[in-house]
Every structure is written in structure tokens, then in C-alpha cells.
Design a protein around this motif. Structure first.
Motif, PDB file in Angstrom:
ATOM      1  N   GLU A  73     -16.464 -11.485   1.712  1.00 39.98           N
ATOM      2  CA  GLU A  73     -14.949 -11.855   1.475  1.00 39.98           C
ATOM      3  C   GLU A  73     -14.536 -11.285  -0.319  1.00 39.98           C
ATOM      4  OE1 GLU A  73     -12.597 -15.952   0.091  1.00 39.98           O
ATOM      5  OE2 GLU A  73     -14.508 -15.655   1.554  1.00 39.98           O
ATOM      6  N   ILE A  74     -13.617 -10.790  -0.715  1.00 38.61           N
ATOM      7  CA  ILE A  74     -13.128 -10.753  -1.242  1.00 38.61           C
ATOM      8  C   ILE A  74     -12.467 -10.903  -2.073  1.00 38.61           C
ATOM      9  CG2 ILE A  74     -11.924  -8.866  -3.838  1.00 38.61           C
ATOM     10  CD1 ILE A  74     -13.050  -6.648  -1.268  1.00 38.61           C
TER      11      ILE A  74
ATOM     12  N   GLY B 173      -8.958 -13.786  -3.367  1.00 37.16           N
ATOM     13  CA  GLY B 173      -7.970 -13.636  -3.965  1.00 37.16           C
ATOM     14  C   GLY B 173      -7.754 -12.577  -3.119  1.00 37.16           C
ATOM     15  N   MET B 174      -8.417 -11.408  -2.086  1.00 36.25           N
ATOM     16  CA  MET B 174      -7.830 -10.695  -1.139  1.00 36.25           C
ATOM     17  C   MET B 174      -7.926 -11.242   0.528  1.00 36.25           C
ATOM     18  SD  MET B 174      -8.847  -6.923  -2.838  1.00 36.25           S
ATOM     19  CE  MET B 174      -8.079  -6.281  -1.570  1.00 36.25           C
ATOM     20  N   GLU B 175      -7.740 -10.609   1.478  1.00 39.49           N
ATOM     21  CA  GLU B 175      -7.190 -10.863   2.807  1.00 39.49           C
ATOM     22  C   GLU B 175      -8.175 -10.045   3.241  1.00 39.49           C
ATOM     23  OE1 GLU B 175      -5.592 -13.258   4.565  1.00 39.49           O
ATOM     24  OE2 GLU B 175      -5.088 -14.158   2.610  1.00 39.49           O
ATOM     25  N   LYS B 176      -8.892  -9.036   2.947  1.00 44.05           N
ATOM     26  CA  LYS B 176      -9.380  -8.482   4.107  1.00 44.05           C
ATOM     27  C   LYS B 176     -10.324  -7.894   2.774  1.00 44.05           C
ATOM     28  CE  LYS B 176      -6.155  -6.296   7.115  1.00 44.05           C
ATOM     29  NZ  LYS B 176      -5.307  -5.720   7.888  1.00 44.05           N
ATOM     30  N   ILE B 177     -11.787  -6.839   3.790  1.00 42.19           N
ATOM     31  CA  ILE B 177     -12.580  -6.527   3.117  1.00 42.19           C
ATOM     32  C   ILE B 177     -12.485  -5.085   3.560  1.00 42.19           C
ATOM     33  CG2 ILE B 177     -14.377  -8.317   2.264  1.00 42.19           C
ATOM     34  CD1 ILE B 177     -15.792  -7.754   5.520  1.00 42.19           C
ATOM     35  N   GLY B 178     -11.548  -4.839   4.319  1.00 39.62           N
ATOM     36  CA  GLY B 178     -11.643  -3.825   4.917  1.00 39.62           C
ATOM     37  C   GLY B 178     -10.565  -3.433   5.593  1.00 39.62           C
ATOM     38  N   GLN B 179      -9.535  -2.162   5.556  1.00 45.68           N
ATOM     39  CA  GLN B 179      -8.250  -1.890   5.629  1.00 45.68           C
ATOM     40  C   GLN B 179      -7.888  -0.409   5.844  1.00 45.68           C
ATOM     41  OE1 GLN B 179      -4.961  -4.104   2.881  1.00 45.68           O
ATOM     42  NE2 GLN B 179      -5.304  -1.714   1.945  1.00 45.68           N
ATOM     43  N   PHE B 180      -7.459   0.232   6.551  1.00 44.15           N
ATOM     44  CA  PHE B 180      -6.807   1.711   6.570  1.00 44.15           C
ATOM     45  C   PHE B 180      -5.605   0.918   6.960  1.00 44.15           C
ATOM     46  CE2 PHE B 180      -6.043   5.062   9.783  1.00 44.15           C
ATOM     47  CZ  PHE B 180      -6.330   5.826   8.492  1.00 44.15           C
ATOM     48  N   LEU B 181      -4.873   2.542   5.672  1.00 42.89           N
ATOM     49  CA  LEU B 181      -3.671   2.588   5.624  1.00 42.89           C
ATOM     50  C   LEU B 181      -3.654   4.494   5.511  1.00 42.89           C
ATOM     51  CD1 LEU B 181      -2.768   1.165   2.512  1.00 42.89           C
ATOM     52  CD2 LEU B 181      -2.172  -0.008   4.586  1.00 42.89           C
ATOM     53  N   PRO B 182      -2.939   4.606   6.352  1.00 43.53           N
ATOM     54  CA  PRO B 182      -2.919   6.102   6.660  1.00 43.53           C
ATOM     55  C   PRO B 182      -2.120   7.333   6.153  1.00 43.53           C
ATOM     56  CG  PRO B 182      -2.763   4.956   8.938  1.00 43.53           C
ATOM     57  CD  PRO B 182      -2.288   3.866   7.811  1.00 43.53           C
ATOM     58  N   ALA B 183      -0.679   6.446   5.316  1.00 38.65           N
ATOM     59  CA  ALA B 183      -0.413   6.984   4.559  1.00 38.65           C
ATOM     60  C   ALA B 183      -1.141   6.359   3.198  1.00 38.65           C
ATOM     61  CB  ALA B 183       1.177   6.538   4.520  1.00 38.65           C
ATOM     62  N   SER B 184      -2.126   5.848   2.259  1.00 42.06           N
ATOM     63  CA  SER B 184      -2.518   6.099   1.119  1.00 42.06           C
ATOM     64  C   SER B 184      -3.588   7.240   0.934  1.00 42.06           C
ATOM     65  CB  SER B 184      -3.544   4.772   1.186  1.00 42.06           C
ATOM     66  OG  SER B 184      -5.017   5.203   1.629  1.00 42.06           O
ATOM     67  N   ASP B 185      -3.774   7.722  -0.699  1.00 50.56           N
ATOM     68  CA  ASP B 185      -4.692   8.467  -0.931  1.00 50.56           C
ATOM     69  C   ASP B 185      -5.686   8.920  -0.316  1.00 50.56           C
ATOM     70  OD1 ASP B 185      -2.207   9.892  -1.343  1.00 50.56           O
ATOM     71  OD2 ASP B 185      -2.486   9.220  -3.318  1.00 50.56           O
ATOM     72  N   TYR B 186      -6.056   7.658  -0.963  1.00 53.83           N
ATOM     73  CA  TYR B 186      -7.799   7.179  -1.197  1.00 53.83           C
ATOM     74  C   TYR B 186      -8.630   6.229  -0.208  1.00 53.83           C
ATOM     75  CZ  TYR B 186      -6.918   9.905  -5.694  1.00 53.83           C
ATOM     76  OH  TYR B 186      -6.920   9.966  -6.658  1.00 53.83           O
ATOM     77  N   PHE B 187      -9.342   6.023  -0.183  1.00 53.42           N
ATOM     78  CA  PHE B 187     -10.331   5.783   0.641  1.00 53.42           C
ATOM     79  C   PHE B 187     -12.095   5.122  -0.269  1.00 53.42           C
ATOM     80  CE2 PHE B 187     -11.246   3.751   4.918  1.00 53.42           C
ATOM     81  CZ  PHE B 187     -12.123   4.125   5.141  1.00 53.42           C
ATOM     82  N   ILE B 188     -11.847   4.621  -0.187  1.00 60.91           N
ATOM     83  CA  ILE B 188     -12.626   3.441  -1.419  1.00 60.91           C
ATOM     84  C   ILE B 188     -14.001   2.911  -0.297  1.00 60.91           C
ATOM     85  CG2 ILE B 188     -13.427   1.859  -2.958  1.00 60.91           C
ATOM     86  CD1 ILE B 188      -9.677   1.672  -3.795  1.00 60.91           C
ATOM     87  N   ALA B 189     -14.856   3.651  -0.692  1.00 64.04           N
ATOM     88  CA  ALA B 189     -16.448   3.164   0.359  1.00 64.04           C
ATOM     89  C   ALA B 189     -17.571   2.804  -0.391  1.00 64.04           C
ATOM     90  CB  ALA B 189     -16.163   3.839   1.355  1.00 64.04           C
ATOM     91  N   GLU B 190     -18.448   1.759  -0.406  1.00 65.22           N
ATOM     92  CA  GLU B 190     -19.499   1.688  -0.915  1.00 65.22           C
ATOM     93  C   GLU B 190     -20.201   2.906  -0.011  1.00 65.22           C
ATOM     94  OE1 GLU B 190     -21.690  -1.522  -1.296  1.00 65.22           O
ATOM     95  OE2 GLU B 190     -20.007  -2.847  -0.072  1.00 65.22           O
ATOM     96  N   ALA B 191     -21.184   3.704  -0.828  1.00 66.14           N
ATOM     97  CA  ALA B 191     -22.152   4.990  -0.513  1.00 66.14           C
ATOM     98  C   ALA B 191     -23.139   4.788  -0.680  1.00 66.14           C
ATOM     99  CB  ALA B 191     -21.804   6.125  -0.846  1.00 66.14           C
TER     100      ALA B 191
END
Length: 474
Positions: free
Chosen positions: A142-143, A145-163
Motif C-alpha cells: 500500500e502507498i 494516502g493513495m487508493e492504488k499501487i498500480g494505475q494505467f492511464l492511456p493518456a498519460s505521458d509516463y509509466f513509473i515502475a520498479e525495475a
């Protein structure tokens, strides 16, 4: 993958798999999965997603299943449900492959390193969600203060992820090692626009031979950054400085940005101070601007994580002052210096640290935050292979800790019992090297819970480890 609709996630309770499930649901997919019966840190996140979880790996896959995604746990590619999917000629992917399908659609922001990647990723997700929401997948329960730990927004510029540098499929990796063939790290499927590397140390001795092997794998990953992309690296880490020099010599079209406390760092952390409840510091940016930052987390390592996150946000064209101001409201993630509450005057914290360098940093941070209180460090080592290979480093990590208790080693589902290394041995070695220390193995969570209940008011009690030691608070 995203042209199909019905997904089944084997090992769905894992933090990375739950984050992926959230992204799939955002993409309009049908998601179901399987796992063991025990509770995981993702319990609340899965409940919010309302995903059905089958508690039986021998249960036949639903007939409508089109894609099966597996994690490295529960037998990996040899899990019964994965084998069934292969027989039915369904699309079968590792979690690493499936995540890359989302990540590579957008400008990927990959956060790697042997420690700190979850925190930096969560900071980026938290700040961008408050300012301009982006896609993300963070492998935590859980993060806050946030509802989700994963989110996909097709219109967003960036995808942030652990590598993650660990292997995509441990079963295939062991077969490759036996044949002398290369392994496939999880992050090798990613094509980042921006890569952040918190540090580089030797870890995962079950799949990496030594530090040189680890550095080569990281160097190969840095070479996957897209043309004109950015590498943000810890300028205080000698291993990363070495790799940065190699990349400079290759004349790649790559922006190299360093962060750290050193004079030559592009984003330089200065004036760090810590007191109960907050940490404050300043960042000198490449434009010589002095940026004041306040953080609700202890430890200079967390200040460094925040510095790395702010450097990445600058590369993503976010306003640095707004980003730093937003970080004031960040309160960590589940199992990363999480405040578990107060019981009978005892303050309780939980941290996921499981590498000797992480353990050392966590202990230093809590002693800096509470210099005048008695502190108990409760540790559960994670995997026999790591404990055995890094045994001496683990012993040294407890140098500042006057009172240490442990429970038995938490084994990985991918390794066999190894009687040649135990928590008893670790406690004995600590007492031999530091005669003034107390170090005792209580063996079980039940015994640790009883021990916690006996602590006096004013004590700070910190559970440390990547296994199930956090369950002492439940």
C-alpha cells in the motif's frame, strides 16, 4: 497481450502482481487469480480491486481464460496452472513480460537498485498523482494516502515502475545457470526513457555469481535506455560511478545526472537533519537553486531517495518547488519504515530491509530519530542463500544495535532448507563480535509477540526483514 481480455494471475497476492492486476483492470480487462491461503501485505489492495482469488493452484483455469501471468513464486513456470495454460496454448507470460507491455507503451521511468526502488517509485507515484497523474506500478502492499499501487492511464505521458534485477523466471534461470547460459533479469524487458538507480551492491547470490556479474547486468540494462534518454544515478556509489564512466566512453546519446552528497553531484543533498517525526535537508540543483525539503521519514538514505525522485521529476518536466512541497505529505508505503502504532507506550515500526546495507541504514535511521530512547531491533533474515553468502556483512550491520532479537530465517519458496546457516548462528556471531550486545533468536512470531508485550513504555520496537515478521503486530 492487451488485445486480449481475460487474464488469470498465478500468485496474485504478491505485491508486484497486485499492482499489475490494478493496471489490467484500468485497461478494461477481466482479472482473476490464484494464491496460497495466508494473508499478504496486499490484502487491502486486493479487496479494493474486488478480484476473485482461488486458493488452489491445482484448480482448473476458468474456460474463458486467454492469458496466464505467473510470478517467480509458487513454482514459477512449472506451476500446475501455468502448465495447464501451456497445454491449452494460451498466452503465458512472466510478470516481467506482462509489465513491459504497459511500460513500453509510454515513456517509461524505471527505478532500479538493490535498495530504495520501492520508496523512490512510490514517491514519484505520490507526487505525480497530486500534480499531473501518470501510470505506475509499485511493488508494495500500500502507498499511504493513495487508493492504488498500480494505475494505467492511456493518456498519460509516463509509466513509473520498479525495475527489478532479479530473474524473470527462477526455474528457467536455474536451468540456464546449470548449462552456463545467461540469465534473464526481470528489468531486461523494459525500454526506459528515464532510469533511476539508487545504488548497486551484490545481492541474489542464488542467481548472480558475484559483484562483477551484477555490475554487468546493470550496465546492460542502462544500455537499454532510449536514445536521448536519461540515467539518474547515485553519485556517492563507486560501482555506479564506474558504470557511468563506461557509458560516457561509449559516446551514447544519454543524459547522465547524478545525485548524492558529493560535491560533484548534479543534485546535491546538504544540511541533513533528523528529529523525531521529520527529516529536513536542502538540495542544490544543477541551476544552483537551493531547494528546501521536509520528509516524514527517518534516515539520510530516505533523503537520498527523495533527492533521486526530485531529480527524476525535474527530468519529467515537473515544477521542482511544487514537487518538493508535495513530498511533505508523503508518509511512506506499507513495510517501508511504516509506523505500526503505539501499544502501552511502546512505539512500533516495520521496515522491509533485507540486505546488510539496508539493515545498517534502517538501524542508523531509527537511532538518529530516537537518540534518547531504548531501541529493540527485531530481525528476520530473508532466504538461506542471502544469509549465508552475506553472513559477515549482516553481523557488521548490527554494530549500532545494543538489543537485537530474531526469529528463524524466512526461506524463499524457490530454495530448499539449509541447516548450515541459522538465526541462532547469526545471533551468536553478533555477540562474539560485539560483547556488549544482546542478541537472541526467539524463533517464532508467537514468541516475538509475547516479547513485544513485555517491553516497557518508552521503548522503540522495530521489526526488520522481507518475510512475515510484520505479522507480529496483527
Amino acid at each position: 497481450m492487451l488485445e486480449l481480455n481475460n487474464f488469470y494471475l498465478v500468485g496474485i497476492k504478491g505485491v508486484a502482481m497486485t499492482a499489475l492486476a490494478s493496471c489490467l483492470l484500468d485497461a478494461g480487462k477481466q482479472v482473476r487469480g490464484s494464491d496460497v491461503a495466508e494473508d499478504f501485505p496486499t490484502k487491502n489492495s486486493l479487496k479494493k480491486l474486488a478480484v476473485k482469488v482461488d486458493i488452489d493452484f491445482d484448480k482448473p483455469l476458468p474456460q474463458k481464460t486467454q492469458v496466464v501471468i505467473f510470478s517467480g513464486a509458487n513454482g514459477g513456470s512449472k506451476n500446475p496452472q501455468v502448465l495447464e495454460a501451456q497445454k491449452r496454448h494460451l498466452l503465458v507470460l512472466s510478470h516481467a513480460q506482462a509489465l513491459s507491455e504497459f511500460f513500453n507503451l509510454q515513456k517509461g521511468v524505471a527505478v532500479c537498485g538493490v535498495g530504495g526502488k520501492s520508496t523512490i517509485s512510490a514517491m514519484l507515484a505520490f507526487v505525480t498523482q497530486k500534480l499531473v497523474p501518470q501510470s505506475f506500478a509499485v511493488g508494495v502492499g500500500e502507498i499511504i494516502g493513495m487508493e492504488k499501487i498500480g494505475q494505467f492511464l492511456p493518456a498519460s505521458d509516463y509509466f513509473i515502475a520498479e525495475a527489478d534485477e532479479y530473474v524473470a523466471d527462477p526455474v528457467a534461470a536455474q536451468a540456464a545457470i546449470a548449462k552456463g547460459e545467461p540469465i534473464t533479469p526481470r528489468f531486461s524487458y523494459l525500454e526506459p526513457q528515464i532510469t533511476i538507480c539508487s545504488n548497486l551492491h551484490f545481492d541474489h547470490p542464488d542467481v548472480y555469481r558475484d559483484l562483477a556479474h551484477t555490475k554487468q547486468v546493470y550496465l546492460d540494462f542502462f544500455r537499454q535506455i532510449k536514445t536521448s534518454g536519461t540515467l539518474i544515478y547515485n553519485g556517492d556509489d563507486e560501482n555506479l560511478l564506474e558504470l557511468a564512466d563506461i557509458l560516457c566512453g561509449e559516446n551514447r546519446r544519454l543524459h547522465l545526472i547524478s545525485f548524492g552528497t558529493g560535491i560533484g553531484c548534479d543534485f546535491r543533498l546538504t544540511d541533513y537533519q533528523s528529529s523525531q517525526g521529520t527529516s529536513t535537508f536542502k538540495i542544490r540543483t544543477p541551476t544552483t537553486e537551493i531547494l528546501p525539503v521536509q520528509l516524514n521519514l527517518p534516515g539520510e538514505f530516505n533523503a537520498a531517495n527523495a533527492t533521486a525522485a526530485l531529480a527524476a521529476l525535474a527530468a519529467m518536466k515537473f515544477d521542482l518547488k511544487l514537487a518538493a512541497d508535495t513530498l511533505k505529505d508523503y508518509h511512506s508505503v506499507k513495510r517501508r519504515f511504516e509506523f505500526m502504532g503505539e501499544r502501552n507506550g511502546v512505539l512500533c515500526y516495520d521496515d522491509y530491509a533485507h540486505h546488510p546495507d539496508e539493515v545498517r541504514a534502517a538501524i542508523a535511521a531509527i537511532y538518529a530519530w530516537y537518540p534518547d530512547r531504548p531501541i529493540v531491533i527485531a530481525f528476520q533474515s530473508h532466504t538461506y542463500s542471502r544469509t549465508k553468502q552475506l553472513f559477515t556483512q549482516f553481523v557488521d550491520a548490527f554494530a549500532p544495535a545494543q538489543k537485537v532479537v530474531m526469529i528463524d530465517i524466512f526461506p524463499s519458496a524457490r530454495e530448499a532448507f539449509d541447516p548450515s546457516v541459522t538465526s541462532d548462528m547469526l545471533c551468536q556471531a553478533i555477540k562474539q563480535k560485539f560483547p556488549d550486545h544482546q542478541a537472541d533468536n526467539l524463533k517464532t512470531i508467537a514468541a516475538l509477540r509475547k516479547f513485544l508485550q513485555q517491553q516497557k513504555a518508552g521503548t522503540v520496537f522495530v521489526t526488520v526483514g522481507a518475510g512475515d515478521i510484520y505479522q507480529v503486530y496483527e
